[in-house]
Design a protein around this motif. Structure first.
Motif, PDB file in Angstrom:
ATOM      1  N   PRO A   1      -5.566 -25.159 -48.521  1.00  0.00           N
ATOM      2  CA  PRO A   1      -5.090 -24.523 -49.749  1.00  0.00           C
ATOM      3  C   PRO A   1      -4.695 -23.072 -49.464  1.00  0.00           C
ATOM      4  CG  PRO A   1      -7.109 -25.761 -50.169  1.00  0.00           C
ATOM      5  CD  PRO A   1      -6.928 -25.736 -48.679  1.00  0.00           C
ATOM      6  N   LYS A   2      -3.696 -22.595 -50.145  1.00  0.00           N
ATOM      7  CA  LYS A   2      -3.213 -21.235 -49.939  1.00  0.00           C
ATOM      8  C   LYS A   2      -4.340 -20.222 -50.070  1.00  0.00           C
ATOM      9  CE  LYS A   2       0.246 -18.222 -49.551  1.00  0.00           C
ATOM     10  NZ  LYS A   2       1.107 -18.158 -48.354  1.00  0.00           N
ATOM     11  N   ASN A   3      -4.497 -19.373 -49.068  1.00  0.00           N
ATOM     12  CA  ASN A   3      -5.499 -18.307 -49.051  1.00  0.00           C
ATOM     13  C   ASN A   3      -6.942 -18.825 -49.097  1.00  0.00           C
ATOM     14  OD1 ASN A   3      -3.475 -16.273 -49.032  1.00  0.00           O
ATOM     15  ND2 ASN A   3      -3.289 -16.431 -51.253  1.00  0.00           N
ATOM     16  N   PHE A   4      -7.159 -20.089 -48.720  1.00  0.00           N
ATOM     17  CA  PHE A   4      -8.524 -20.621 -48.705  1.00  0.00           C
ATOM     18  C   PHE A   4      -9.364 -19.823 -47.723  1.00  0.00           C
ATOM     19  CE2 PHE A   4     -11.786 -23.790 -47.460  1.00  0.00           C
ATOM     20  CZ  PHE A   4     -12.320 -24.018 -48.715  1.00  0.00           C
ATOM     21  N   PRO A   5     -10.626 -19.480 -48.104  1.00  0.00           N
ATOM     22  CA  PRO A   5     -11.455 -18.620 -47.251  1.00  0.00           C
ATOM     23  C   PRO A   5     -11.530 -19.097 -45.804  1.00  0.00           C
ATOM     24  CG  PRO A   5     -12.515 -18.950 -49.363  1.00  0.00           C
ATOM     25  CD  PRO A   5     -11.328 -19.855 -49.346  1.00  0.00           C
ATOM     26  N   ALA A   6     -11.307 -18.183 -44.889  1.00  0.00           N
ATOM     27  CA  ALA A   6     -11.416 -18.361 -43.441  1.00  0.00           C
ATOM     28  C   ALA A   6     -10.306 -19.257 -42.880  1.00  0.00           C
ATOM     29  CB  ALA A   6     -12.782 -18.885 -43.038  1.00  0.00           C
ATOM     30  N   LEU A   7     -10.143 -20.473 -43.387  1.00  0.00           N
ATOM     31  CA  LEU A   7      -9.113 -21.356 -42.853  1.00  0.00           C
ATOM     32  C   LEU A   7      -7.726 -20.860 -43.252  1.00  0.00           C
ATOM     33  CD1 LEU A   7     -10.750 -24.840 -43.587  1.00  0.00           C
ATOM     34  CD2 LEU A   7     -11.021 -23.376 -41.580  1.00  0.00           C
TER      35      LEU A   7
END
Length: 366
Positions: free
Chosen positions: A45-51
């Motif tokens: 997902p867009k701007n998903f934490p860390a990934l």
């Protein structure tokens, strides 16, 4: 005077004023410094934490290190292509770059799984050593070149827990018929001991758990699992990290686009990948500690370990899966032979160093 008059008339005839004499080299330089703009598609997902933010950081480092000569637009899962179509999109040139995990492509490239995670395999530090110094990167390049791709390690989620379960697992019998989201070699090993495993994008896990389509799920580790709210749909968090003792995230570049880059920009992408890899490892180490504390002390999540009979069955099944794959696929055998040989080389050092220290630390620190 005659020479100056001749030059002035010549320039006028050519349609150039005095400024034209200066402008010519400026135009040439501008062309040489023309900005290269690429698109990066991701499985997150867009701007998903860390990934997702790790993909963003990779792109930002490329722009910074190139002095603005390269720019990379990052697209979350589903924006340009679905989460699990990153491999094909970059291979075909639909996008120049991708960020994902190689074990998602097991149906296309069997050997790809060894570049993300191997059940009961190497730690994060050991895996990086294999990629950077043990021939792992060269094998990765060789396997992916057949699919018009240039791969890089661009992040690592470090040690991943065994996953979220709606019911407590006290024996091998308790796993029979459980529907579990778990990709890669570990997923196949779980199938061998009576679990039904599926591969699905991370964004679908919560709903699948909530509706009963899944009974259990492996996602990443405390930081990302908390972000997805998996503690709201399962009570038991299994810390047995047999499945992904290290989990490399891959950056891919379309090989035609890669070959078109000048050598200095190839070096920029390579070093940006290394820097982003280290940065994500460090972030996960910190964020996981915070998230685990939140899960246990604020959300009353129950931490558990798989019983001995389950762990033994998983080890046996994993070895069987790996053996069958390496016997049927030449690339898998070549990659795993290298991986296994490197693990055997570094294990005595890891055991006598890090492992011994951790046991000592547990003994003397309450």
């Amino acid at each position: 005077m005659q020479r100056r008059h001749f030059l002035k008339n010549t320039l006028k005839t050519a349609g150039l004023g005095a400024a034209g004499v200066v402008a010519a080299p400026f135009i040439s330089t501008a062309k040489a410094q023309e900005t290269i703009t690429w698109n990066m598609v991701t499985s997150w997902p867009k701007n998903f934490p860390a990934l997702g933010t790790g993909a963003n950081e990779f792109a930002e480092r490329i722009e910074t290190l190139s002095g603005g000569r390269m720019r990379v637009r990052v697209h979350g899962a589903g924006e340009l292509v679905p989460a699990l179509e990153v491999f094909d999109a970059v291979s075909s040139g639909t996008a120049e770059m991708g960020h994902s995990a190689s074990y998602y492509w097991r149906g296309k490239v069997a050997a790809s799984q060894f570049f993300t995670a191997v059940p009961f395999g190497m730690t994060t530090q050991e895996t990086n050593a294999w990629l950077y110094h043990g021939g792992g990167q060269e094998l990765w390049d060789e396997v992916y070149a057949k699919h018009n791709l240039k791969p890089f390690a661009v992040g690592n989620t470090t040690t991943q827990p065994g996953g979220w379960f709606k019911k407590e697992i006290n024996s091998l019998e308790d796993l029979q018929g459980v529907k579990l989201r778990l990709p890669g070699l570990a997923g196949e090993a779980m199938n061998r001991i009576g679990v039904t495993t599926v591969n699905m994008a991370g964004g679908e896990i919560f709903t699948a758990m909530q509706t009963g389509a899944l009974d259990a799920a492996d996602w990443v580790s405390p930081y990302n699992d908390l972000a997805f709210g998996l503690h709201q749909v399962a009570d038991y968090y299994y810390t047995s990290a047999w499945n992904e003792p290290s989990a490399v995230l891959e950056g891919t570049v379309n090989l035609d686009a890669w070959n078109a880059l000048p050598d200095d920009l190839k070096a920029v992408v390579t070093e940006a990948a290394r820097a982003a890899n280290l940065s994500m490892i460090s972030e996960f180490t910190f964020r996981n500690a915070q998230a685990l504390d939140t899960l246990v002390n604020e959300h009353d999540v129950k931490l558990r370990s798989f019983p001995d009979d389950v762990m033994q069955a998983l080890y046996d099944a994993s070895q069987e899966v790996i053996r069958e794959q390496t016997e049927s696929d030449a690339d898998s055998k070549k990659v795993y032979d290298s991986y296994r040989a490197f693990q055997e080389t570094v294990r005595p050092s890891t055991d006598s160093g890090l492992f011994t220290y951790l046991k000592t630390r547990d003994t003397v620190i309450n």
